[in-house]
Design a protein around this motif. Structure first.
Motif, PDB file in Angstrom:
ATOM      1  N   ALA A  30       0.842  -1.200   0.000  1.00 44.41           N
ATOM      2  CA  ALA A  30       0.000   0.000   0.000  1.00 44.41           C
ATOM      3  C   ALA A  30       0.880   1.254   0.000  1.00 44.41           C
ATOM      4  O   ALA A  30       2.000   1.229   0.526  1.00 44.41           O
ATOM      5  N   MET A  32       2.668   4.457   1.084  1.00 45.07           N
ATOM      6  CA  MET A  32       2.992   5.001   2.415  1.00 45.07           C
ATOM      7  C   MET A  32       4.012   6.115   2.322  1.00 45.07           C
ATOM      8  O   MET A  32       5.152   5.894   1.895  1.00 45.07           O
ATOM      9  N   GLN A 107       2.026   6.745  -6.905  1.00 46.50           N
ATOM     10  CA  GLN A 107       0.774   7.355  -6.450  1.00 46.50           C
ATOM     11  C   GLN A 107       0.826   8.865  -6.669  1.00 46.50           C
ATOM     12  O   GLN A 107       1.790   9.537  -6.276  1.00 46.50           O
ATOM     13  N   HIS A 184      -4.701   9.275  -6.202  1.00 45.09           N
ATOM     14  CA  HIS A 184      -5.094   9.246  -4.786  1.00 45.09           C
ATOM     15  C   HIS A 184      -6.414  10.003  -4.620  1.00 45.09           C
ATOM     16  O   HIS A 184      -6.437  11.226  -4.533  1.00 45.09           O
ATOM     17  N   ASN A 187      -8.813   9.276   1.623  1.00 45.01           N
ATOM     18  CA  ASN A 187      -8.258   9.798   2.887  1.00 45.01           C
ATOM     19  C   ASN A 187      -8.382  11.305   3.095  1.00 45.01           C
ATOM     20  O   ASN A 187      -7.598  11.911   3.828  1.00 45.01           O
ATOM     21  N   ILE A 273     -10.262   1.330   0.100  1.00 41.43           N
ATOM     22  CA  ILE A 273      -9.988   1.246   1.540  1.00 41.43           C
ATOM     23  C   ILE A 273     -11.336   1.096   2.221  1.00 41.43           C
ATOM     24  O   ILE A 273     -12.195   1.982   2.141  1.00 41.43           O
ATOM     25  N   PHE A 296      -7.655  -2.536   4.354  1.00 42.53           N
ATOM     26  CA  PHE A 296      -8.368  -2.167   5.587  1.00 42.53           C
ATOM     27  C   PHE A 296      -7.500  -1.146   6.307  1.00 42.53           C
ATOM     28  O   PHE A 296      -6.283  -1.315   6.359  1.00 42.53           O
ATOM     29  N   PRO A 301      -1.941  -2.674  12.350  1.00 46.57           N
ATOM     30  CA  PRO A 301      -1.632  -3.142  10.991  1.00 46.57           C
ATOM     31  C   PRO A 301      -2.526  -4.328  10.605  1.00 46.57           C
ATOM     32  O   PRO A 301      -2.752  -5.231  11.405  1.00 46.57           O
ATOM     33  N   SER A 320      -3.904  -5.134  -0.341  1.00 46.89           N
ATOM     34  CA  SER A 320      -2.709  -4.330  -0.070  1.00 46.89           C
ATOM     35  C   SER A 320      -2.455  -4.232   1.434  1.00 46.89           C
ATOM     36  O   SER A 320      -3.382  -4.053   2.226  1.00 46.89           O
ATOM     37  N   GLY A 322       0.013  -2.240   4.281  1.00 40.94           N
ATOM     38  CA  GLY A 322       0.847  -1.069   4.473  1.00 40.94           C
ATOM     39  C   GLY A 322       1.889  -1.300   5.545  1.00 40.94           C
ATOM     40  O   GLY A 322       3.041  -1.660   5.275  1.00 40.94           O
ATOM     41  N   ARG A 323       1.470  -1.113   6.810  1.00 39.50           N
ATOM     42  CA  ARG A 323       2.429  -1.095   7.906  1.00 39.50           C
ATOM     43  C   ARG A 323       3.279  -2.364   8.004  1.00 39.50           C
ATOM     44  O   ARG A 323       4.459  -2.283   8.367  1.00 39.50           O
ATOM     45  N   ILE A 326       6.454  -1.948   6.216  1.00 43.29           N
ATOM     46  CA  ILE A 326       7.491  -1.055   6.742  1.00 43.29           C
ATOM     47  C   ILE A 326       8.596  -1.882   7.383  1.00 43.29           C
ATOM     48  O   ILE A 326       9.781  -1.677   7.128  1.00 43.29           O
ATOM     49  N   VAL A 349       9.001   6.327  11.485  1.00 46.62           N
ATOM     50  CA  VAL A 349       8.202   6.193  10.258  1.00 46.62           C
ATOM     51  C   VAL A 349       8.460   7.352   9.297  1.00 46.62           C
ATOM     52  O   VAL A 349       8.703   7.151   8.112  1.00 46.62           O
TER      53      VAL A 349
HETATM   54  C1  LIG Z   1       3.190   5.807   7.499  1.00 47.81           C
HETATM   55  C2  LIG Z   1       1.976   5.757   6.609  1.00 47.81           C
HETATM   56  C3  LIG Z   1       1.914   6.572   5.482  1.00 47.81           C
HETATM   57  C4  LIG Z   1       0.814   6.503   4.621  1.00 47.81           C
HETATM   58  N1  LIG Z   1       0.818   7.265   3.475  1.00 47.81           N
HETATM   59  C5  LIG Z   1      -0.156   7.080   2.547  1.00 47.81           C
HETATM   60  C6  LIG Z   1      -0.070   7.719   1.276  1.00 47.81           C
HETATM   61  O1  LIG Z   1       0.896   8.432   0.927  1.00 47.81           O
HETATM   62  N2  LIG Z   1      -1.085   7.502   0.412  1.00 47.81           N
HETATM   63  C7  LIG Z   1      -2.163   6.717   0.729  1.00 47.81           C
HETATM   64  O2  LIG Z   1      -3.075   6.548  -0.098  1.00 47.81           O
HETATM   65  N3  LIG Z   1      -2.257   6.096   1.931  1.00 47.81           N
HETATM   66  C8  LIG Z   1      -1.275   6.226   2.822  1.00 47.81           C
HETATM   67  N4  LIG Z   1      -1.323   5.529   4.008  1.00 47.81           N
HETATM   68  C9  LIG Z   1      -2.404   4.560   4.253  1.00 47.81           C
HETATM   69  C10 LIG Z   1      -1.952   3.130   3.846  1.00 47.81           C
HETATM   70  O3  LIG Z   1      -1.832   3.049   2.432  1.00 47.81           O
HETATM   71  C11 LIG Z   1      -2.958   2.051   4.302  1.00 47.81           C
HETATM   72  O4  LIG Z   1      -4.238   2.373   3.821  1.00 47.81           O
HETATM   73  C12 LIG Z   1      -2.999   1.918   5.825  1.00 47.81           C
HETATM   74  O5  LIG Z   1      -1.695   1.849   6.363  1.00 47.81           O
HETATM   75  C13 LIG Z   1      -3.805   0.691   6.259  1.00 47.81           C
HETATM   76  O6  LIG Z   1      -3.197  -0.505   5.834  1.00 47.81           O
HETATM   77  P1  LIG Z   1      -2.381  -1.430   6.910  1.00 47.81           P
HETATM   78  O7  LIG Z   1      -3.369  -1.777   7.999  1.00 47.81           O
HETATM   79  O8  LIG Z   1      -1.956  -2.637   6.115  1.00 47.81           O
HETATM   80  O9  LIG Z   1      -1.241  -0.611   7.391  1.00 47.81           O
HETATM   81  C14 LIG Z   1      -0.256   5.608   4.904  1.00 47.81           C
HETATM   82  C15 LIG Z   1      -0.200   4.824   6.054  1.00 47.81           C
HETATM   83  C16 LIG Z   1       0.906   4.861   6.882  1.00 47.81           C
HETATM   84  C17 LIG Z   1       0.960   3.940   8.084  1.00 47.81           C
END
Ligand SMILES: Cc1cc2nc3c(=O)[nH]c(=O)nc-3n(C[C@H](O)[C@H](O)[C@H](O)COP(=O)(O)O)c2cc1C
Length: 373
Positions: A30, A32, A107, A184, A187, A273, A296, A301, A320, A322-323, A326, A349
């Motif tokens: 995802a 980030m 993105q 994008h 959010n 999402i 989600f 995470p 997808s 995200g965390r 990392i 982060v």
């Molecule tokens: C540090 C961080 C930065 C993020 N930056 C973006 C971003 O640039 N664009 C975006 O669409 N979502 C961003 N998100 C949201 C993530 O893409 C994702 O929707 C969210 O982390 C939930 O997924 P996870 O539970 O697997 O972490 C970010 C999330 C985190 C934790």
């Protein structure tokens, strides 16, 4: 001897083919934001190519958001994709990912009102559909957290210029070697500010009715599709997500109409999402003929099991994470091996250097000796 029960293949680990993309598994990384670009030039750090190359085991990487215009920048260290220097630096990133057999989309991210004059050139005001200020949480800036200011509404011609800026950014993405782009629309950033009733009070053709509120997103996606081909364009949405003071009165009506308007274009994917009471995945899946990526966004995470369940239920084609990416650069390999997962360090982060960015270890590669035993 215990009976060996054959296990069905893990749906996350199956390959997937979509349009011009062949993905080695159904796991997307995802997008980030990591805030490590040069804050003056917005050129990504040289570490960024290592960071994404380490994560090339994902079926598809979606990069952090990259701004299409200086007024679209949300905070310190956020990279752009506007200048030749940006393109050259991102070309290094895409080369490194492709060398590892990965696929990577950029993105495209304009933050609209979610920024502050100290982040923008010449201390300009943030722009938005309407002059609706965020009243809650302050915004993070290079000077620390600051109260939001009231954004300046975009004139109609300026909204049209935003469409052109996104199309130019998509062209730059292809020049930089990306396999495609993700718009994008989620959010609470500029495009969702146009979609939502509480942030779009306009009376021109970019507001005033549901179709008016959808228009900017639809025209951005259409313009990019015309520029680089629809099979290279994805869209990210977050229906019913209250983040960044968005309040959607009728998410079902809005997102059904949006999916209906975009379905005929033959896009690479819709990235949903799932958040809030409106069950967006189940509602939109039958309306979306193409690839659907699910995500989600909760306080913790998202787990591997949650992703598997979505794919098993047929609610999406890809999931997808995200965390988890990392702190687990080789996440798909860890899923395949049932290996333990690292937890990421929250304070590392955003911003900084290699620590908390490129120094999370991969699983030990088997040694030649280990492979023989
Ligand atoms: C540090 C961080 C930065 C993020 N930056 C973006 C971003 O640039 N664009 C975006 O669409 N979502 C961003 N998100 C949201 C993530 O893409 C994702 O929707 C969210 O982390 C939930 O997924 P996870 O539970 O697997 O972490 C970010 C999330 C985190 C934790």
């Amino acid at each position: 001897m215990p009976e060996v029960v054959p296990q069905p293949p893990n749906p996350l680990l199956l390959p997937y083919e979509t349009g011009h993309l062949r993905l080695r598994n159904r796991i997307a990384m995802a997008p980030m934001t990591r805030g490590r670009a040069d804050d003056t030039t917005a050129v990504p750090s040289p570490l960024t190519r290592t960071y994404y190359a380490q994560r090339a085991g994902a079926g598809l990487i979606v990069t952090e958001g990259l701004w299409p215009h200086p007024l679209g920048k949300g905070g310190p260290g956020i990279p752009g994709l506007v200048t030749d220097e940006h393109v050259a630096a991102w070309r290094e990133v895409t080369r490194a990912v492709h060398a590892e057999g990965g696929r990577i989309f950029a993105q495209l991210w304009h933050v609209g009102r979610m920024t502050h004059p100290v982040t923008l050139p010449d201390g300009e005001l943030p722009v938005a559909p309407s002059a609706v200020r965020i009243t809650g949480e302050p915004i993070f800036t290079r000077d620390g957290p600051l109260d939001h200011v009231t954004p300046r509404p975009l004139a109609t011609a300026e909204a049209e210029a935003v469409i052109a800026a996104f199309a130019a950014e998509a062209r730059n993405a292809i020049r930089a070697g990306f396999d495609g782009v993700e718009v994008h629309g989620a959010n609470g950033y500029l495009l969702q500010q146009f979609l939502a009733e509480n942030t779009n009070l306009r009376t021109d053709r970019f507001g005033g009715s549901r179709n008016g509120r959808l228009r900017l997103v639809v025209e951005v996606v259409e313009a990019i599709a015309a520029e680089i081909g629809p099979e290279r364009v994805g869209l990210r949405i977050s229906p019913d997500n209250p983040e960044n003071e968005i309040a959607e009165e009728d998410p079902q009506g809005t997102y059904r109409a949006l999916a209906g308007a975009l379905a005929p274009l033959g896009l690479a994917y819709l990235h949903v999402i799932e958040r809030g009471a409106y069950g967006a995945l189940a509602d939109l899946r039958p309306l979306w003929p193409g690839t659907l990526i699910a995500n989600f966004n909760g306080p913790e995470p998202t787990t591997r099991r949650a992703g598997e369940e979505v794919l098993e239920a047929g609610l999406a084609d890809l999931f997808s994470f995200g965390r988890l990416f990392i702190s687990n650069p080789d996440l798909p390999a860890r899923f395949a091996a049932g290996a333990p997962l690292n937890r990421h360090a929250e304070h590392l982060v955003y911003g900084g250097g290699a620590e908390g960015y490129t120094d999370y270890p991969a699983l030990e590669a088997p040694t030649a000796e280990g492979a023989r035993t």
